[in-house]
Write a protein that holds these residues in place. Structure first.
Motif, mmCIF file in Angstrom:
data_model
loop_
_atom_site.group_PDB
_atom_site.id
_atom_site.type_symbol
_atom_site.label_atom_id
_atom_site.label_comp_id
_atom_site.label_asym_id
_atom_site.label_seq_id
_atom_site.Cartn_x
_atom_site.Cartn_y
_atom_site.Cartn_z
ATOM 1 N N UNK A 20 51.006 68.714 13.841
ATOM 2 C CA UNK A 20 51.072 67.821 14.758
ATOM 3 C C UNK A 20 52.453 67.377 15.212
ATOM 4 N N UNK A 21 53.024 67.161 16.181
ATOM 5 C CA UNK A 21 54.269 67.047 16.704
ATOM 6 C C UNK A 21 54.520 65.340 16.411
ATOM 7 N N UNK A 22 55.565 64.859 15.531
ATOM 8 C CA UNK A 22 55.651 63.589 15.184
ATOM 9 C C UNK A 22 57.132 63.064 16.137
ATOM 10 N N UNK A 23 58.084 63.939 16.211
ATOM 11 C CA UNK A 23 59.034 63.536 17.086
ATOM 12 C C UNK A 23 59.514 64.643 18.229
ATOM 13 N N UNK A 24 59.896 64.091 19.312
ATOM 14 C CA UNK A 24 60.327 64.972 20.231
ATOM 15 C C UNK A 24 61.992 64.519 20.639
ATOM 16 N N UNK A 25 62.911 65.490 20.457
ATOM 17 C CA UNK A 25 64.310 65.217 20.994
ATOM 18 C C UNK A 25 64.680 65.792 22.158
ATOM 19 N N UNK A 26 64.801 65.077 23.082
ATOM 20 C CA UNK A 26 65.039 65.618 24.566
ATOM 21 C C UNK A 26 66.272 65.033 25.219
ATOM 22 N N UNK A 27 66.657 65.686 26.458
ATOM 23 C CA UNK A 27 67.867 65.218 27.310
ATOM 24 C C UNK A 27 67.525 65.670 28.571
ATOM 25 N N UNK A 28 68.179 64.992 29.407
ATOM 26 C CA UNK A 28 67.837 64.905 30.827
ATOM 27 C C UNK A 28 69.274 65.056 31.542
ATOM 28 N N UNK A 29 69.485 66.058 32.368
ATOM 29 C CA UNK A 29 70.894 66.070 33.068
ATOM 30 C C UNK A 29 70.628 66.015 34.439
ATOM 31 N N UNK A 30 71.740 65.364 35.029
ATOM 32 C CA UNK A 30 71.605 65.341 36.586
ATOM 33 C C UNK A 30 73.112 65.887 37.248
ATOM 34 N N UNK A 81 68.316 56.029 36.316
ATOM 35 C CA UNK A 81 69.685 55.617 35.552
ATOM 36 C C UNK A 81 70.842 56.589 35.696
ATOM 37 N N UNK A 82 70.231 57.773 35.776
ATOM 38 C CA UNK A 82 71.305 58.926 35.985
ATOM 39 C C UNK A 82 72.094 58.977 37.123
ATOM 40 N N UNK A 83 71.191 58.749 38.319
ATOM 41 C CA UNK A 83 71.619 58.628 39.473
ATOM 42 C C UNK A 83 72.343 57.370 39.793
ATOM 43 N N UNK A 84 72.175 56.315 39.222
ATOM 44 C CA UNK A 84 73.109 55.264 39.170
ATOM 45 C C UNK A 84 74.457 55.655 38.791
ATOM 46 N N UNK A 85 74.642 56.150 37.539
ATOM 47 C CA UNK A 85 75.662 56.726 36.898
ATOM 48 C C UNK A 85 76.431 57.596 37.834
#
Length: 90
Positions: A20-30, A81-85
């Motif tokens: 079972x997955x307990x933590x997922x580390x993610x990123x989102x780039x724009x 939030x990424x679009x605002x940045x």
């Protein structure tokens, strides 16, 4: 030019006994032309191996985990939030 968003799972943590997955580390780039922005984070989960929708680590796809992450962190709010940045940087 339209902003292009790319979501990725960089790492997952799991319980070895049931997968079972307990933590997922993610990123989102724009990216918008010459401008870019990045957000990253992690989401915690409490997997239930007896649940009908349980997916063990060995059977997961990145799309499965991205779905969980985007439901947890609000895909729309993250991309806004990424679009605002990017807008502030232009």
């Amino acid at each position: 030019m339209a902003i292009t968003y790319t979501w990725k799972i960089s790492n997952v943590e799991r319980t070895l006994s049931d997968g079972g997955v307990t933590t997922a580390h993610w990123d989102c780039s724009a990216v918008d032309g010459d401008y870019s922005a990045l957000l990253y984070g992690s989401c915690g989960f409490t997997p239930d191996a007896s649940a009908s929708d349980f997916i063990a680590y060995d059977s997961l796809t990145e799309a499965n985990v991205l779905g969980w992450v985007q439901a947890s962190v609000s895909k729309d709010d993250t991309e806004a939030a990424l679009a605002a940045k990017i807008g502030a940087d232009k």
